[in-house]
Scaffold this motif. Structure first.
Motif, PDB file in Angstrom:
ATOM      1  N   GLN A   1       0.837  -1.200   0.000  1.00 20.83           N
ATOM      2  CA  GLN A   1       0.000   0.000   0.000  1.00 20.83           C
ATOM      3  C   GLN A   1       0.874   1.254   0.000  1.00 20.83           C
TER       4      GLN A   1
ATOM      5  N   ARG B   1      -5.170   7.052  -1.055  1.00 17.94           N
ATOM      6  CA  ARG B   1      -6.092   7.548  -2.083  1.00 17.94           C
ATOM      7  C   ARG B   1      -7.098   6.479  -2.517  1.00 17.94           C
ATOM      8  N   GLY B   2      -6.636   5.242  -2.644  1.00 22.06           N
ATOM      9  CA  GLY B   2      -7.528   4.189  -3.096  1.00 22.06           C
ATOM     10  C   GLY B   2      -8.674   3.922  -2.130  1.00 22.06           C
ATOM     11  N   GLN B   3      -8.380   4.021  -0.850  1.00 25.30           N
ATOM     12  CA  GLN B   3      -9.389   3.750   0.172  1.00 25.30           C
ATOM     13  C   GLN B   3     -10.114   5.016   0.615  1.00 25.30           C
TER      14      GLN B   3
END
Length: 214
Positions: free
Chosen positions: A122, A142-144
């Motif tokens: 991550q 950013r993804g989560q």
């Protein structure tokens, strides 16, 4: 990524454990104290700690960092170098506040705006957000759509700026010019208290709402 929040110290500071579910590697964010409680949470997550991440140098966020660094043989990353004077005076601040003793330490890596830090596979983006302290940083996954903002922003409030080298105008700029543009849908974990979203604070936070600055 799996996240566990562990309130630590008499200040009920939100220490977080971030685990990359692909690798099992983890980071501890802002370990201010209660080492055994933190390690118990790590164990319950079946995680392997590979680093410690710090948002800023106040004792309730970093006083257990060096103890954990030595116990786990992992590096400390963050905050930004302008918070060096806070960490250097940890023993004095702890004594004045009736906090358990903590030795001064030097992080293995100072962070800067635009850096990234890894937790397993991550990646977290680093934003320098001064105001509460001059070297305060914020971490964003950013993804989560999840951010760790330390004491910059809280549900319904903002960080104090009456400490040495605090700056109210800088804090407001950090929140409105750096954090809010990241997206209303981003949930943030503050240093104390419940989580919220940037969008919620833009609407309702009396210190930084759009209606106050629009």
């Amino acid at each position: 990524m799996k996240v566990s929040i562990v309130p630590v110290t008499a200040y009920q500071q939100n220490c977080s454990i971030l685990k990359c579910e692909t690798t099992g590697k983890a980071a501890i964010v802002d370990p201010g104290g209660d080492v055994e409680r933190i390690l118990e949470a790590v164990k319950s997550m079946d995680a392997s700690v590979e680093k410690i991440l710090l948002t800023h140098g106040h004792m309730d966020h970093c006083a257990a960092s060096d103890i954990l660094r030595q116990q786990l043989s992992v590096p400390i990353e963050g905050p930004e170098k302008e918070d060096d004077f806070w960490i250097a005076k940890l023993p004095e601040w702890c004594q004045m506040a009736g906090f358990p003793h903590a030795d001064a330490f030097v992080p293995d890596r100072w962070l800067e705006d635009g850096d990234t830090v890894s937790v397993g596979e991550q990646e977290l983006e680093v934003y320098h957000c001064p105001g509460h302290t001059p070297g305060h940083v914020v971490f964003l996954h950013r993804g989560q759509r999840l951010a760790w903002v330390g004491d910059v922003l809280f549900q319904g409030s903002i960080g104090r700026t009456d400490f040495p080298r605090g700056n109210h105008d800088e804090l407001i700029a950090s929140i409105r010019d750096k954090l809010f543009p990241l997206g209303d849908d981003i949930t943030f974990i503050p240093g104390h208290g419940p989580t919220s979203t940037f969008g919620q604070e833009r609407q309702t936070n009396p210190f930084v709402a759009d209606s106050r600055y629009g």
